[in-house]
Design an enzyme around this catalytic site. Structure first.
Site, mmCIF file in Angstrom:
data_model
loop_
_atom_site.group_PDB
_atom_site.id
_atom_site.type_symbol
_atom_site.label_atom_id
_atom_site.label_comp_id
_atom_site.label_asym_id
_atom_site.label_seq_id
_atom_site.Cartn_x
_atom_site.Cartn_y
_atom_site.Cartn_z
ATOM 1 N N GLU A 153 0.919 -1.256 -0.133
ATOM 2 C CA GLU A 153 -0.023 0.130 -0.039
ATOM 3 C C GLU A 153 0.854 1.281 -0.033
ATOM 4 O O GLU A 153 0.858 1.982 0.885
ATOM 5 C CB GLU A 153 -0.874 -0.027 1.149
ATOM 6 N N CYS A 158 6.756 12.896 0.959
ATOM 7 C CA CYS A 158 7.886 13.297 1.795
ATOM 8 C C CYS A 158 8.270 14.777 1.369
ATOM 9 O O CYS A 158 8.411 15.053 0.150
ATOM 10 C CB CYS A 158 9.052 12.501 1.681
ATOM 11 N N GLU A 308 -6.577 -7.966 -0.798
ATOM 12 C CA GLU A 308 -6.883 -8.124 0.698
ATOM 13 C C GLU A 308 -8.457 -7.685 0.791
ATOM 14 O O GLU A 308 -8.963 -6.974 0.021
ATOM 15 C CB GLU A 308 -6.290 -7.152 1.568
ATOM 16 N N HIS A 359 -7.975 -7.550 14.429
ATOM 17 C CA HIS A 359 -8.353 -7.692 12.871
ATOM 18 C C HIS A 359 -8.695 -9.077 12.733
ATOM 19 O O HIS A 359 -8.212 -9.933 12.971
ATOM 20 C CB HIS A 359 -7.278 -6.934 12.106
HETATM 21 C C1 GLA Z 1 -4.274 -2.808 4.843
HETATM 22 C C2 GLA Z 1 -3.003 -3.218 4.901
HETATM 23 C C3 GLA Z 1 -2.829 -4.578 5.611
HETATM 24 C C4 GLA Z 1 -3.516 -4.414 6.970
HETATM 25 C C5 GLA Z 1 -4.989 -4.218 6.611
HETATM 26 C C6 GLA Z 1 -5.998 -3.945 7.596
HETATM 27 O O1 GLA Z 1 -5.006 -2.873 3.626
HETATM 28 O O2 GLA Z 1 -2.241 -3.503 3.649
HETATM 29 O O3 GLA Z 1 -1.430 -4.784 6.013
HETATM 30 O O4 GLA Z 1 -3.180 -3.279 7.830
HETATM 31 O O5 GLA Z 1 -4.998 -2.660 5.959
HETATM 32 O O6 GLA Z 1 -7.085 -3.917 7.197
HETATM 33 ZN ZN ZN Z 2 12.327 12.858 1.069
#
Ligand code: GLA
Ligand code: ZN
Length: 674
Positions: A153, A158, A308, A359
């Site tokens: 993700e 920065c 996910e 979670h």
């Molecule tokens: C994101 C992240 C995961 C986890 C989920 C929890 O999608 O990629 O590592 O933290 O959220 O919902």
């Molecule tokens: Zn930087």
């Protein structure tokens, strides 16, 4: 990219963090047994494993990972291998503080969190390169490994001096001279001219924060930097000798990056979906997810991966509501219906501590397989095996809706005509929903996408017309396309500079009108669109309009289908039609209520020749199709909350679900037609 991703089956499984369980080999062993039982065929590993993979600088400890990969492979389970760059070990920031991110107030962050690193830092890049190369060298050709999961993700930005320097370089490349930049950014306003590129700083609440073009370019730069880093990650993998395809997991409607730019740097798009089911009517959530699935699929116009999803409830939403029985199946199949070739979860085993300990997971702290969630996951796995032949098939869309991130950035940042809320997303959904309600597949496209092949294209609130966009729209309509354009379109160019000479820019003659003024309405204000007798669509109902009302002046050959009912612009056009070449352009002048669009797209869809897969679709039922080699797969899912009748005409055979016309709430069926 040309690496084809063909798995020949649906991927079922998800994120697994064995590094958290190295002290419990018994658990690692049991887990594999559980995976097999739940029809899990794919496991993602390595996300956030850096500190275990390299506990001290240069000391690589890959044995544990090698063991896991071997064990999975021996049990017929594939591996998606992540690069660990989403979070960094403490030793690294202690020794090289420059790897930490600097925020917009120019403060350097402390150690912690994830994605808390600078994408420019040569040290971070070098550490990443060594790690990715070593991982690729060691595991990159292992037969278990089917895909690289680059970082996790990507997000954030920065503002450190190194990034500032890169930003200036990027601007120099884009504009050539500072004079050109000043002209494009309109810096004469408030005496904000720059005399050299060296003077430019990223936007900050402590400084320049209202120069829209600077903010827009900064956002573009952040995407460019992120992609540059992603490419460097991929290059390191290739350097390590692995030629396997790559993906990066994208996020729900994430406004921090312009995902369309990821099209050519990923072999396959993947994303993480965490809807809040059971919060409102199920079908509304389904439409919302459907749009995001379609957006992800449209990036490359090919199947994507659901990287996910949560098997039960997350722990970061305001309320952690459990998925009701049957919801997991319906939601998983819904992703597949929209073009996913996987159902992957976060997470396979729940962590024992830290921020995600509550979670939802396939295996929870109890640690058994005799749980409701485990059972439902197993059912999803079995279903995916049952419909295996659908994997890899295409989603063909007859209609498209424009939803462009640069347009979104520019429009939300620009001040006026409503700073409270322009309701852009709602406007997108209002176009999307009625088309999907007819069972029509819809692509969610950006300004860069081709319009060829669509029977109908909706371009709502396209405030920004990038160079050449008006031409593209006109060519589409001229060649026979049906174009639906709305208020607040064609206002600025791609540096947020207003077009002179009338709007919608470049489309005045084609659309048969010119926008003269736009009225911002308070939340409690309302006007109405009143149908005109004899309008060619046969619209007969009056609808309310809110938020924004465009006051347009039409040409003689433009048909006015609806007019405003109140205020000083009573009688002015609220909906117009103009024939153009072999096609046609509708212009919706105001933010109309949802019911208007329902009727409008029913009629315009028929006029544009959209072919519905089913004649009658009850409200709240989701219908989508995938196709391959002449076979059509018809997905019907009942998100209405009621038992409904959905008879299927023609020569369909049932691939999944129960036969019959009646469908219970959350019931799904997959039909096949040859
Ligand atoms: C994101 C992240 C995961 C986890 C989920 C929890 O999608 O990629 O590592 O933290 O959220 O919902
Ligand atoms: Zn930087």
């Amino acid at each position: 990219m040309d690496r084809q991703v063909e798995y020949g089956r649906f991927l079922h499984g998800g994120d697994y963090n064995p590094e958290q369980w190295l002290h419990r080999p018994d658990i690692l062993k049991t887990d594999i047994g559980y995976f097999k039982k739940a029809h899990i065929n794919t496991v993602s590993v390595g996300m956030f494993s850096w500190a275990v993979l390299e506990p001290e600088e240069g000391n690589y400890q890959f044995e544990w990972l090698a063991q896991i990969i071997e064990d999975l492979y021996a049990n017929g389970i594939s591996v998606i291998l992540a690069t660990p760059t989403g979070a960094r070990p403490k030793w690294m920031v202690d020794k090289y503080p420059e790897v930490l991110r600097v925020n917009e107030n120019r403060e350097r962050n402390l150690f912690g969190g994830r994605h808390n690193h600078c994408y420019t830092s040569p040290v971070y890049r070098e550490k990443m390169r060594q790690m990715n190369k070593a991982l690729a060298g060691r595991f990159g050709n292992h037969p278990a490994v089917i895909l690289w999961h680059i970082s996790n993700e990507y997000g954030g930005e920065c503002h450190c001096p190194l990034c500032q320097e890169k930003f200036r370089e990027w601007l120099r490349e884009k504009y050539g001279t500072i004079e050109e930049l000043n002209a494009r950014w309109c810096t004469t306003f408030w005496s904000h001219q720059y005399s050299s590129f060296e003077q430019i700083e990223s936007p900050s609440p402590r400084g320049e924060n209202e120069l829209h073009a600077l903010k827009l370019d900064w956002k573009r730069f952040v995407t460019a930097r992120t992609i540059d880093f992603l490419q460097a990650e991929t290059a390191a993998i290739r350097e390590g000798g692995s030629d396997k395809p790559v993906t990066a997991n994208l996020m729900y409607d994430y406004a921090g990056l312009d995902y369309k730019k990821f099209k050519d740097v990923l072999d396959i798009v993947s994303w993480d979906n965490y809807p809040t089911w059971h919060k409102e009517e199920e079908w509304k959530t389904a439409v919302d997810c459907g749009l995001q699935h379609d957006l992800m699929r449209s990036i490359q116009k090919k199947p994507f991966l659901l990287m996910e999803s949560c098997p039960s409830s997350t722990n970061w939403q305001a309320v952690s509501k459990l998925k009701r029985p049957g919801m997991l199946m319906a939601a998983s199949l819904h992703a597949v219906a929209h073009g996913s070739d996987s159902v992957l979860y976060f997470q396979l085993r729940q962590s024992q501590g830290a921020s995600e300990k509550f979670h939802g997971a396939v295996i929870d702290h109890y640690g058994g397989d005799d749980t409701r969630v485990f059972r439902e996951v197993t059912e999803v796995g079995a279903m995916l095996e049952q419909i295996r032949e659908v994997a890899g098939s295409a989603v063909k869309a007859q209609a498209a809706v424009l939803y462009d991130r640069e347009n979104d950035w520019a429009m939300k940042d620009s001040q006026g005509p409503r700073n409270e809320d322009l309701h852009y997303m709602e406007c997108i959904q209002k176009q999307y929903k009625p088309l999907r309600a007819q069972g029509i597949n819809v692509d969610i496209i950006s300004m860069e996408h081709t319009l060829e092949g669509y029977k109908l294209v909706a371009v709502p609130m396209a405030y920004m017309f990038k160079e050449g966009y008006a031409e593209k729209l006109k060519t589409y309509a001229k060649n026979g396309g049906t174009l639906v354009l709305t208020y607040w379109s064609g206002i600025v160019d791609d540096t947020d500079r207003c077009y002179l000479g009338g709007t919608p820019h470049g489309m005045i003659e084609a659309a048969g009108l010119r926008s003269t003024e736009i009225d911002g309405l308070y939340d409690w204000d309302e006007n109405h669109a009143v149908p005109r007798q004899g309008n060619h669509l046969g619209l007969s109902k009056m609808y309310s309009c809110r938020n924004l009302c465009d006051l347009v002046k039409v040409q003689d050959d433009t048909e006015v289908l609806m007019q405003y009912g109140e205020d000083f612009y009573q009688g002015m056009p609220a909906l117009t039609y103009h024939a153009y070449g072999k096609g046609q352009i509708y212009y919706v002048c105001a933010d109309m209520e949802e019911d208007f669009y329902q009727e409008f797209y029913e009629k315009v869809g028929a006029e544009a020749g959209l072919e519905k897969p089913l004649e009658q679709i009850p409200k709240g039922v989701s219908v989508a199709t995938r196709e391959r080699d002449g076979a059509v797969y018809l997905f019907i899912q009942n998100f209405s909350g009621k038992t409904v009748e959905v008879p299927v005409q023609g020569t369909y055979t049932l691939l999944y679900g129960e036969d019959g016309a009646q469908m219970k709430p959350l019931e799904s069926r997959v039909w096949k037609k040859n």
